[in-house]
Scaffold this motif. Structure first.
Motif, PDB file in Angstrom:
ATOM      1  N   MET A 193       0.825  -1.221   0.000  1.00  0.00           N
ATOM      2  CA  MET A 193       0.000   0.000   0.000  1.00  0.00           C
ATOM      3  C   MET A 193       0.857   1.268   0.000  1.00  0.00           C
ATOM      4  O   MET A 193       0.612   2.196   0.761  1.00  0.00           O
ATOM      5  N   ASN A 194       1.867   1.287  -0.874  1.00  0.00           N
ATOM      6  CA  ASN A 194       2.830   2.390  -0.877  1.00  0.00           C
ATOM      7  C   ASN A 194       2.201   3.741  -1.233  1.00  0.00           C
ATOM      8  O   ASN A 194       2.793   4.778  -0.996  1.00  0.00           O
ATOM      9  N   ARG A 195       0.990   3.727  -1.815  1.00  0.00           N
ATOM     10  CA  ARG A 195       0.345   5.014  -2.121  1.00  0.00           C
ATOM     11  C   ARG A 195      -0.355   5.612  -0.912  1.00  0.00           C
ATOM     12  O   ARG A 195      -0.728   6.774  -0.921  1.00  0.00           O
ATOM     13  N   ALA A 202       3.166   0.156   6.893  1.00  0.00           N
ATOM     14  CA  ALA A 202       3.144  -0.961   5.944  1.00  0.00           C
ATOM     15  C   ALA A 202       3.821  -2.189   6.550  1.00  0.00           C
ATOM     16  O   ALA A 202       3.389  -3.318   6.320  1.00  0.00           O
ATOM     17  N   GLY A 203       4.870  -1.962   7.339  1.00  0.00           N
ATOM     18  CA  GLY A 203       5.556  -3.071   8.020  1.00  0.00           C
ATOM     19  C   GLY A 203       4.640  -3.759   9.022  1.00  0.00           C
ATOM     20  O   GLY A 203       4.631  -4.991   9.129  1.00  0.00           O
ATOM     21  N   LEU A 204       3.859  -2.975   9.764  1.00  0.00           N
ATOM     22  CA  LEU A 204       2.899  -3.545  10.726  1.00  0.00           C
ATOM     23  C   LEU A 204       1.836  -4.366   9.993  1.00  0.00           C
ATOM     24  O   LEU A 204       1.467  -5.462  10.415  1.00  0.00           O
ATOM     25  N   LEU A 205       1.351  -3.813   8.883  1.00  0.00           N
ATOM     26  CA  LEU A 205       0.338  -4.508   8.080  1.00  0.00           C
ATOM     27  C   LEU A 205       0.901  -5.815   7.528  1.00  0.00           C
ATOM     28  O   LEU A 205       0.263  -6.869   7.602  1.00  0.00           O
ATOM     29  N   GLU A 206       2.120  -5.753   7.008  1.00  0.00           N
ATOM     30  CA  GLU A 206       2.749  -6.949   6.426  1.00  0.00           C
ATOM     31  C   GLU A 206       2.917  -8.038   7.483  1.00  0.00           C
ATOM     32  O   GLU A 206       2.605  -9.209   7.249  1.00  0.00           O
TER      33      GLU A 206
END
Length: 442
Positions: A193-195, A202-206
Motif C-alpha cells: 500500500m505504498n500510495r 506498511a511493516g505492521l500490516l505486512e
C-alpha cells in the motif's frame, strides 16, 4: 398506473447512460430525486446483472457476506421507475453526429444527452501468459465467483498487486480457502500500500498478514506466467528468476479507464475521457463520470470523489431538463483510505513522504500494534497515517479539511480528540458541533 405509463414515453429529451455500475446506478437515483416528471432514461450495462455494490466483492469472496447483500436495485425497480434497462449488451459504436449508439447486437439507440459511466478494467499488461485460463481480475461478480471456486479447490494462488484491491483479494482467497489454499502477494514497490502508507505502517500490516498465513513478496516484478498444455496457468515467474507455483492468478496491479468509446468518437481523451467541472466532455451533449473520466490531471479509483461527481452531474442534468442553470461544480478534495479486511484497521490521507517543511509527529506502541504519524505544515494538518487504533481518523480529517491551525494543541494531537479539543477551547478555537466527530467508545 396510466400516469406512470405516460411519463415513460414523453417526447422530452432522451438521456442514455452507458454503464450500470455503481456510478451509473447512483446517477439514476440522484436524477429520480430531483425530477418530478422524469426524463426518458435508458441505461445500458454489459454485465448480465443489474447494478451491485462492487466495493463489497472482497467480503463476498471472503464469505463474510452473501450475494443479496450486494444488490443495489434489481431490474424490477428500473421497470417500476419507467426506465429502460438493457443488460448484457456492450456499446460498440458511438456516432456523435447522428447522436446514436450501436450495441454489439446491432441495436441502435438515439440519444439527446449521453453519459459515459463505463468504469475501468484491471491493468492487464502485455505480460506473456496473461490470457491463460486461471488468470483473473477482481472487478466483478464473475471474477468473485471464479476466485471463490478456485479457493475451494485449494492449491496455490498468486495475487499481483499489494495495494488495497490486491490485499483484499488475497485475504479473501486465504479466508475462503480455509487452509487449503496458499496465497502469495507480489508487490512491485518496497512496501505494501505504498500510495497510502509509510514504511512503518506498511511493516505492521505486512507482519499481521504474514501472521495470518499470507506470503508477501515486496520489490517483486512479474515477468511471465507459465501455462500447461491445456492452456491453464501453472506458475508465475518473477524478474529475479523465482518461480512460484500458481493454480490461480489475480491481477490487481492498478486499473485502466474504459475510455474506448470516447477515443473512437473523437472526444478529448488524455489518460481517460477529459471532463470539465460539470462533468461535460469536449462535446456539450456528452458527459463522463467515475473511473472512465479525467478531471484536471486526476483519474479516479475510489468511490468518495465519484459520489460527489454524481451529485454535480445530476444537478446539471436536472437543471437543463427544467431549463435552468446549475451552479453545482465539481472540485477535487482529498479522500481518506480504509482497508476492508476483517480485524485490520488503518486510516490514511494526504502526502506520504514528509518534505523539509513538515513538522512530523509520531506515536508507536509495538506491543499494541498502534502507530500514528501526522504531518503538519505551519500548524495545519496535511497528512495522517493511522494503524491499529483509528478512532481519531475522522477528527484529524475534519481538521485538515477545515485548514485549522492546531499549534495550540500540538502536544495533545497524538493522544485523543477530547484532549486536543480542550486545548483548542482554552485558546477559544471552537469547533462547531456538527464538525465534532461523534465520540466513539474506544
Amino acid at each position: 398506473m396510466h400516469h406512470q405509463h405516460h411519463t415513460a414515453h414523453r417526447t422530452g429529451e432522451h438521456l442514455v447512460i452507458v454503464g450500470n455500475g455503481m456510478a451509473g446506478h447512483r446517477l439514476v437515483e440522484a436524477m429520480r430525486k430531483r425530477l418530478d416528471d422524469p426524463l426518458r432514461i435508458t441505461v445500458l450495462g454489459d454485465e448480465p446483472t443489474a447494478a451491485y455494490n462492487r466495493i463489497m466483492l472482497s467480503p463476498l469472496l471472503a464469505g463474510d457476506m452473501d450475494r443479496e447483500g450486494l444488490t443495489l436495485n434489481d431490474a424490477d425497480w428500473y421497470a417500476e421507475q419507467g426506465i429502460e434497462l438493457i443488460l448484457g449488451e456492450r456499446v460498440a459504436y458511438l456516432d456523435r453526429q447522428a447522436k446514436r449508439l450501436i450495441t454489439d447486437t446491432g441495436r441502435q439507440i438515439a440519444f439527446d444527452r449521453l453519459v459515459l459511466a463505463t468504469g475501468s478494467r484491471p491493468t492487464m499488461s502485455n505480460i506473456e501468459g496473461i490470457a491463460l485460463s486461471g488468470v483473473h481480475g477482481f472487478r466483478d461478480l464473475k471474477d468473485a465467483a471464479a476466485l471463490t471456486a478456485a479457493a475451494k479447490k485449494g492449491g496455490h494462488a498468486v495475487v499481483v498487486g499489494g495495494g488495497l484491491l490486491g490485499l483484499e483479494a488475497a485475504e479473501g482467497l486465504r479466508k475462503r480457502g480455509q487452509g487449503e489454499m496458499a496465497v502469495s502477494v507480489l508487490q512491485r514497490a518496497d512496501h505494501l500500500m505504498n500510495r497510502q502508507l509509510d514504511a512503518t505502517a506498511a511493516g505492521l500490516l505486512e507482519a499481521e498478514l504474514i501472521n495470518r498465513g499470507l506470503e508477501i513478496h515486496t520489490g517483486a516484478r512479474l515477468a511471465t506466467l507459465e501455462g500447461n498444455a491445456e492452456g491453464r496457468v501453472v506458475a508465475a515467474h518473477l524478474e529475479d528468476g523465482q518461480r512460484l507455483p500458481a493454480d490461480c492468478v489475480v491481477i490487481a496491479a492498478g486499473i485502466t479507464p474504459n475510455d474506448q468509446l470516447g477515443r473512437q468518437a473523437g472526444l478529448a481523451v488524455d489518460r481517460a475521457i477529459v471532463v470539465d467541472d460539470t462533468l461535460t466532455t469536449s462535446d456539450p451533449a456528452i458527459h463522463a463520470l467515475g473511473e472512465c473520466c479525467q478531471f484536471g490531471g486526476t483519474t479516479y479509483g475510489l468511490v468518495e470523489p465519484i459520489w460527489r461527481q454524481v451529485e454535480v452531474l445530476a444537478e446539471h442534468l436536472a437543471s437543463q431538463a427544467s431549463g435552468a442553470d446549475s451552479q453545482a461544480r465539481y472540485v477535487e478534495r482529498p479522500s481518506a483510505t480504509q482497508l476492508k479486511i476483517g480485524g485490520i484497521s488503518l486510516y490514511a490521507f494526504g502526502p506520504i513522504e514528509p518534505d523539509a517543511d513538515h513538522d512530523v509527529l509520531c506515536y508507536h506502541d509495538p506491543a499494541q500494534g498502534d502507530y500514528r504519524r501526522l504531518l503538519l505544515r505551519h500548524g495545519r494538518l496535511e497528512g495522517v497515517v493511522l494503524y491499529g487504533d483509528t478512532a481519531m481518523g475522522p477528527w484529524y480529517f475534519a481538521q485538515a479539511q477545515a485548514g485549522r491551525d492546531l499549534g495550540a494543541c500540538r502536544q495533545a494531537l497524538l493522544l485523543g480528540s477530547a484532549d486536543a479539543d480542550a486545548l483548542l477551547d482554552a485558546h477559544d478555537i471552537r469547533l462547531d458541533d456538527h464538525e465534532r466527530p461523534q465520540k466513539e467508545a474506544a
